[in-house]
Structures are given as structure tokens and as C-alpha cells.
Design an enzyme around this catalytic site. Structure first.
Site, PDB file in Angstrom:
ATOM      1  N   GLY A  42       0.920  -0.945  -0.072  1.00  0.00           N
ATOM      2  CA  GLY A  42      -0.043  -0.081  -0.047  1.00  0.00           C
ATOM      3  C   GLY A  42       0.815   1.289  -0.004  1.00  0.00           C
ATOM      4  O   GLY A  42       1.937   1.426   0.767  1.00  0.00           O
ATOM      5  N   ASP A 100       0.960   2.151   8.736  1.00  0.00           N
ATOM      6  CA  ASP A 100       0.648   1.297  10.233  1.00  0.00           C
ATOM      7  C   ASP A 100       1.678   1.364  11.070  1.00  0.00           C
ATOM      8  O   ASP A 100       1.142   1.134  12.358  1.00  0.00           O
ATOM      9  CB  ASP A 100       0.295  -0.213   9.646  1.00  0.00           C
ATOM     10  CG  ASP A 100      -0.647  -0.534   8.757  1.00  0.00           C
ATOM     11  OD1 ASP A 100      -1.656   0.296   8.855  1.00  0.00           O
ATOM     12  OD2 ASP A 100      -0.735  -1.272   7.751  1.00  0.00           O
ATOM     13  N   MET A 158      -7.636   3.384   9.897  1.00  0.00           N
ATOM     14  CA  MET A 158      -6.920   2.212   9.095  1.00  0.00           C
ATOM     15  C   MET A 158      -6.156   1.348  10.312  1.00  0.00           C
ATOM     16  O   MET A 158      -6.107   2.093  11.395  1.00  0.00           O
ATOM     17  CB  MET A 158      -6.205   2.500   7.923  1.00  0.00           C
ATOM     18  CG  MET A 158      -7.026   2.526   6.552  1.00  0.00           C
ATOM     19  SD  MET A 158      -5.726   2.874   5.373  1.00  0.00           S
ATOM     20  CE  MET A 158      -6.778   2.966   3.786  1.00  0.00           C
ATOM     21  N   GLY A 159      -5.848   0.226  10.101  1.00  0.00           N
ATOM     22  CA  GLY A 159      -4.835  -0.651  10.940  1.00  0.00           C
ATOM     23  C   GLY A 159      -5.241  -1.718  11.432  1.00  0.00           C
ATOM     24  O   GLY A 159      -6.504  -1.980  12.230  1.00  0.00           O
ATOM     25  N   GLU A 201     -10.090  -0.189  12.675  1.00  0.00           N
ATOM     26  CA  GLU A 201     -10.663  -1.192  11.642  1.00  0.00           C
ATOM     27  C   GLU A 201     -10.389  -2.528  12.067  1.00  0.00           C
ATOM     28  O   GLU A 201     -11.125  -3.603  11.899  1.00  0.00           O
ATOM     29  CB  GLU A 201     -10.389  -1.135  10.259  1.00  0.00           C
ATOM     30  CG  GLU A 201      -8.845  -1.419   9.762  1.00  0.00           C
ATOM     31  CD  GLU A 201      -8.463  -1.485   8.483  1.00  0.00           C
ATOM     32  OE1 GLU A 201      -9.349  -1.588   7.398  1.00  0.00           O
ATOM     33  OE2 GLU A 201      -7.145  -1.269   8.141  1.00  0.00           O
ATOM     34  N   LEU A 217      -7.711   8.361   2.165  1.00  0.00           N
ATOM     35  CA  LEU A 217      -6.985   9.695   2.283  1.00  0.00           C
ATOM     36  C   LEU A 217      -5.717   9.462   3.449  1.00  0.00           C
ATOM     37  O   LEU A 217      -4.973  10.131   3.402  1.00  0.00           O
ATOM     38  CB  LEU A 217      -7.872  10.615   2.770  1.00  0.00           C
ATOM     39  CG  LEU A 217      -8.420  11.485   1.532  1.00  0.00           C
ATOM     40  CD1 LEU A 217      -7.709  12.170   0.601  1.00  0.00           C
ATOM     41  CD2 LEU A 217      -9.727  10.797   0.693  1.00  0.00           C
ATOM     42  N   ARG A 273      -3.753   7.551   3.746  1.00  0.00           N
ATOM     43  CA  ARG A 273      -2.256   7.131   3.185  1.00  0.00           C
ATOM     44  C   ARG A 273      -2.083   7.961   1.964  1.00  0.00           C
ATOM     45  O   ARG A 273      -0.757   7.735   1.271  1.00  0.00           O
ATOM     46  CB  ARG A 273      -2.402   5.585   2.868  1.00  0.00           C
ATOM     47  CG  ARG A 273      -3.139   5.204   1.440  1.00  0.00           C
ATOM     48  CD  ARG A 273      -2.917   3.793   1.512  1.00  0.00           C
ATOM     49  NE  ARG A 273      -3.301   3.464   0.308  1.00  0.00           N
ATOM     50  CZ  ARG A 273      -3.923   2.146  -0.274  1.00  0.00           C
ATOM     51  NH1 ARG A 273      -3.818   1.158   0.566  1.00  0.00           N
ATOM     52  NH2 ARG A 273      -4.142   1.924  -1.609  1.00  0.00           N
TER      53      ARG A 273
END
Lengths: 413, 413
Positions: B15, B145, B189-190, B245, B301, B303
Site C-alpha cells: 500500500g 501502519d 485504518m490499522g 478497523e 486519504l 495514506r
């Protein structure tokens, strides 16, 4: 013109923007500086704060903090979505507003909001006139939707457009990074007018934007849409689409409602609550193309992202707030502050006063001739219109690497 | 140490982040300046580009455009999510890589990615050694991350954290604007580590952040969560929650999977594709409290938002890219460039070389002692750790009010 002496109330209403407080600061600063205005009050949660007699003492605020309102998103005084009744049917609220105005000798009322708020201003003004209470009422526009009638553009739009275009550029780079097929659907705010989704075309203009842009100004045809997406996808292996949440078919049905049939959720103005459109379209596109599809909602950030605000928009929002107060003190009433472009090659924005009655509840749409023939993109007329509005990086102050927002005392009166 | 002369390949994988290209530029610039490196190639879509013999000639690029990579998000060379097989089971890919390396006399390979990419580096290096082909292989970390083992932090995290904290501050102001109750759930995220969701606590530290923050490091209990949300909501009329997440219950089941039972969507590394958590939690919270609930996904957004990148992160990412090349030319191989904090009161980041084997496939989590006892917030240890990483506004160039990204020629070899 006779000088009208008395207090003023400044209120904010409707969905916030990242620059609505710049207008509030312009109005507060001009009111504090005015000899005619004896006291400056902020209404807590707009007209609801007036009805509930919840006012803040703006004279008690620290000027340095007030100045930070220029760069603080959301509505610092609090907002509301309260709709006043037709005074012919029920004038309870109006009598209460008059009572509060009399209590604090309020002779100036400045209301910062969208078209519903201009309607509120208009109704209050008519009631005050019929009651023989002298009071000057001015509307200060704000709306990321850019749909207010009679003004070249609205405070709030430039910043939202800058955020949307910037984010589209970034997402488009990301969406093209893998060696696998991918279709990305970006859902952008805008219930009836497509100004915000159109801003995605600014990203395309800079070479990193969506392939297709759909606005509510053109009836949406699902088959045509699927065919367009498939064509781009087959050619490039990727397809990026920007859609306005308010797109609808030729019968007026919102595409967001194609997927789920819950039409019960309406806001207090009777508008349907939209959203989830990206998911509806993603499911259709996935079924039609078999491709990997991702839906992204820009959501609240569109109206809150002060870190990516347009300094042009900030400066103009501030100017609108000041102009409302300066004109009211000079004797003007029942007007909304609008903008017009000065003629000439370079962009210059000037204040123009509009009748509240002409603005209230009317909506300005993206002209059809700014949209391409296929109805899936914008042409250079839109680009020329919108580019000046997004110029200038915000001068927002930072502290510890994060925005330093205004900290108001909000001392109740 | 003998000088190894030959070409180099630089590839990007996994990513993208908003600063991965700053690392690529650091590596490309250092390689172009090195006497040992005879030719600089960029691999199209990471290791897939090596396997397919799709390389770009980096010597042919304009230096001004290359320099703009510092401020261009996503992976400029293209990325992939290709996992190399265990060479003991199938060495086809490795033989092909060796073939391509020999064809272009590639003696240096720099791979810019997360822990899966470090695993790729490690396997390639072992194969080259067993084949007697002299080649130096270095990993350049990137991951929003922040979960790579052995390094104080990862390039990409500081910018994502700054964007998340900034956006949380803005959304939190917006979410508190109305005079009605409202619960807002922010999905961040994560997958396994909560570093990104923890960044929301930086907003709370500045007085405008979520009331509750949930990370995958603490088992999630739905009843406890609903009780906490209700308590805050009853007290304040508003409640803002940030969730990672990857939160899961004590049996390891992702909360995102509570709502829908489709576990078929896994990526090529066998990871479940998460998402939709905000919707799952919003439905539960709405049912439990009866309040108006809104779910917001920060989505891609996080990343990609280079416009809100941390200049500290950009500078460090660049430093990591340069360090990989400079060390390889000096004779180092099989290392990932990591970071450590220099001792002393003020923040200073220094390069530290880590064994690829120690990094590959290991994950670093947020220490339990940085999370409060209730498991719904971060304490000052996290704030002290994270704040230095988000300092400095990006020096990104703008053009027409929008970011000016690098435009590479990407001439195929």
C-alpha cells in the site's frame, strides 16, 4: 440616513463550513468597532438560542482568540436546523424573538447561513416591520453547496472545492498504483446542485482526476453510466468516477435510493437524507464489470477541512461578514451580502447586496452549458469559473503540528 | 570493503503512503550520485516489474521532477501485492529475477515497502547468495501502519498520524455544532496494530478529539463499549469514538465481521479485507442508545493526503532512501533501514540498520502500558512518542491552488 443605536445579535445556522467563522469574525469585529452598535451578542445555536434566550457576550472575548475564528472550522457559536413556521399560521416564535430583541434592545440581527437561513431572516424582518419594531436584518451567506441565487459564488464553496480537488488528485494517484484493474467511485456532497462534485473536474484539469463526473443537473441513466465506466475501464484498466450524492434519474428518483428503500429518514426541512450512493453504484458496477470496485465518501471533511481551506475563500468570507454590519449601520436592511466578479482579466470579488426575498429558498445550479454534451464531465467554462476561488493556502496557525483553533469563552449573558 | 560496480533497481511495494516517494527520491538521488552505481532503474510495479522485465530508466528523468517526488503521494513507480513463493517449493520466480539481474548487471536492489516486502527482500537475497551472484539488497521501510519491528517508527506513519489527528479535530468541531444529540464513529485504518487510531488521541490532547479510542491491542467487548458510549453521551449529549478497523473480540473475531458474514474476501497475503466497521458499530450504538449516529471512514486519504503530510516524516523518509543506497555502496547488505531516537531532551531521529530476517513478517504493536486501564484511550507516553513525528507543514509546491506533483517520463528500458 438616521443612526440606529442598539445591540446586535450574530447567529449561525445550517451545516457548518470551514470558513463560516471567518464571516462571523468579520461581523463581530465590525460590530465591536461600530459606534452605533452598543453591545455584541452571539446566539447559541442560531435562532434557537434567540428563542431560548441563550446569548453569549462577544464583548468579553479576547480579540486574539476572536481573530483565530478566521481559521477555525464549524460554527463557533453553535448551529441549528430549526425552521420557523409560517407566521400567518403560528406567530408564537416571532413574538418570542421580538420579546428577546426588546429585552436586550437588539436593533441589528445578522444571520449566517444558507437559503433556509435567508428565509428565516426574511420572515423575522417582515414580522418586525409589521410589529413596528425598528430592526435591521442582514443575511451573511455560507454554504459549501454554492447554490445561493444571485451571487457569483458562496463563502465556503472555494474551500470545499479546494479540499475536494486536492483529495481527488491524491486518491487518483493512489487508485492507479497497482498493476490490477480497479474502479473507484468518489461520493461528493451536494443535494440538488452539483457544484461540489464539479470541483473534482479541477483535479482532472491538473492531470490527476476522475475520468467521469456526474452532477444532479443532468438526469442520470444507469445503463449509460455502466457503459461509460466499462469503456474507460477496458481502455485504461482503471476508472475513477466522481458522483454528486444528489444524482437522480429522469423521474427524479435519487440513485442513492436505488439500493435501499428506506425513504423515512428526512431532515426537519423535509429533505431526504442521502448517502450510501457510492455503495449503491459500487455494487452495480461490480456486477456489470466484474472488476474490483471501491467506494469512497468524502463525508464531513468536505465542510470541515480548514487545514486545506482556500485563503481567497477565507478572505471573502471575512469581507462578507464585515459588509453585512457596515451596510446595516449605514441603514441597509433585508439584504443578503452577495458577491460579483469585477470585470477585467484578473479575478476580483466585490460585494453586492441582494434582496432576501430573491435568495430565500431559490437554488442556483451548474449551468448546463458548463457540462459536456455526454453529461459526464465539465468543460473549460467551469474550470475558469472555479479556479480563482481555490487560490491561496490557508494562513492557519499551528501548534504542536496541529491546527490552533479559536478558544472562545462564550460567557452566557 | 571492495567496491561493487553495477546497476541498481529501485522498487516500491504494498500500500502506498504519502511519503513513499520521498524515500524513492532519496534512493534514486543517492544512486545517481554514486560512482559505484553505473545505472539506475525503477521497477514498474515492484517485483512484478522485475519478473516482467519492465524497468524505467531513472537516469533519463529530469532532476527537478524527481525532486518533486518528495511531495508526491502514492508509489510513483507503481506498486504490487505479489508474494514470492517459498524458494524450496518453487524457485521459478527467483531464477527469473536472477536472469533479469544478470541481463542488466544489477548489483544493487532497493525495495521500498512494509513487512511483506522485507520478506521479499530477504528471500531474494538468500537466493542470490546461494546462486553465487554478488548483489546487495536493502529494504527501505514504508508503512502508515507503523508496525515494523525493531524501528522506533516507520516512514509514512507521521504523515498519516498528522492527517488523522487534524481531521479528527475538524470533525470533532463539526460533530458538536448542533443543539441535538449525536454520536459519531470514526473508522481508522490499522489491521493488527492500533498506531493510526491512536493518532486520534493527539486531537483529544489538543482539546478537540474523540472521547473514546479503541485499538486492536485490547480485546473489544461490545457490551462494555456500548456502556462507555452511553455514559459519555448521557453526560455531554455528544460522543465521538475513534476505532481501529482491526478491533476484535477476545476470541479474535473482527468486530467488522459482526455485521456481515462474508469472510471470503481475502487479499493475496490471506489477510481479511476489513471495512464497514463504522457501519456495524453505528447500527449497534443506534439500537442501544436511540441516538442519531454517524459513521465516517477516513478511507484512502489516510495514506494519500500529501497536502497534510508531516515535513519531519518527509525528511526522514528521504533520509531512509539515501541511507539504504549509501550503506549498500559501502558494502552493507541484507538490512532494512530503521530509525532510533537519539538520547537527549529534544527529538532527533538517527538511522539504524536492522537485519531483514528480524523485520520480515514481525509486527510491532502499541505497548499496553501506553493505553489507559479501561482500554479506551491513550496516555501521555503515546502523546510524547507521537507528537515529534507530526511536526512541520509540508513544503509541497502548489500550482493553480492545487498540489504540483512530480511528472516522470518513465521511459521503458
Amino acid at each position: 440616513m438616521s443612526t440606529l443605536k442598539g445591540a446586535c445579535i450574530i447567529g449561525q445556522s445550517g451545516g457548518p463550513t470551514s470558513v463560516i467563522n471567518a464571516s462571523a469574525f468579520g461581523a463581530i469585529e465590525a460590530a465591536l468597532q461600530s459606534d452605533a452598535i452598543t453591545k455584541v451578542y452571539g446566539a447559541a445555536n442560531g435562532i434557537v438560542g434567540v428563542l431560548d434566550d441563550r446569548l453569549y457576550d462577544m464583548d468579553a472575548e479576547d480579540m486574539d482568540e476572536l481573530r483565530r475564528l478566521m481559521y477555525t472550522p464549524s460554527s463557533a457559536l453553535g448551529s441549528c436546523r430549526y425552521k420557523l413556521k409560517d407566521p400567518a399560521a403560528d406567530d408564537t416564535d416571532y413574538k418570542r424573538i421580538l420579546e428577546v430583541f426588546k429585552k436586550y434592545d437588539v436593533r441589528y440581527f445578522f444571520y449566517n447561513g444558507g437559503n433556509d437561513s435567508m428565509d428565516t431572516c426574511n420572515k423575522i424582518s417582515k414580522f418586525m416591520q409589521s410589529s413596528g419594531y425598528e430592526c435591521r436584518i442582514m443575511g451573511i451567506p455560507k454554504t459549501i453547496d454554492n447554490d445561493l441565487f444571485g451571487t457569483d459564488h458562496c463563502p465556503g464553496y472555494g474551500s470545499a472545492a479546494k479540499y475536494i480537488a486536492t483529495s481527488c488528485m491524491e486518491v487518483c494517484l493512489d487508485a492507479r498504483v497497482y498493476d490490477i484493474g480497479m474502479i473507484t467511485i468518489l461520493e461528493i456532497m451536494g443535494r440538488h446542485a452539483g457544484w461540489l462534485a464539479a470541483a473534482a473536474a479541477l483535479a482532472s484539469h491538473k492531470g490527476a482526476g476522475p475520468d467521469l463526473v456526474y452532477l444532479p443537473e443532468v438526469d442520470f441513466d444507469m445503463d449509460d453510466f455502466l457503459a461509460c465506466v466499462e469503456r474507460v475501464y477496458k481502455k485504461n484498466g482503471k476508472c475513477i468516477v466522481a458522483v454528486s450524492e444528489g444524482i437522480h434519474d429522469k423521474d427524479g428518483k435519487f440513485i442513492a435510493e436505488y439500493g435501499h428503500h428506506d425513504q423515512s429518514s428526512k431532515d426537519s426541512f423535509g429533505h431526504s437524507q442521502l448517502g450510501g450512493l457510492a455503495a449503491v453504484l459500487a455494487a452495480r458496477v461490480k456486477k456489470h464489470t466484474g472488476a474490483k470496485v471501491r467506494g469512497i465518501e468524502f463525508s464531513l471533511l468536505q465542510r470541515a477541512a480548514s487545514h486545506c481551506a482556500s485563503q481567497t475563500d477565507i478572505d471573502e468570507s471575512y469581507m462578507a461578514g464585515r459588509a453585512a454590519v457596515e451596510n446595516a449601520v449605514k441603514g441597509v436592511t433585508d439584504k443578503m451580502v452577495g458577491f460579483e466578479r469585477a470585470s477585467g482579466a484578473s479575478y476580483k470579488c466585490e460585494v453586492k447586496l441582494l434582496e432576501l426575498t430573491s435568495v430565500a429558498n431559490a437554488e442556483k445550479k451548474v449551468p448546463r452549458e458548463w457540462i459536456n454534451e455526454e453529461g459526464n464531465g465539465l468543460n473549460s467554462q467551469f474550470i475558469d469559473y472555479a479556479l480563482p476561488l481555490i487560490q491561496g493556502q490557508t494562513k492557519q496557525e499551528s501548534e504542536d503540528g496541529l491546527p490552533r483553533f479559536a478558544k472562545l469563552k462564550k460567557i452566557p449573558v
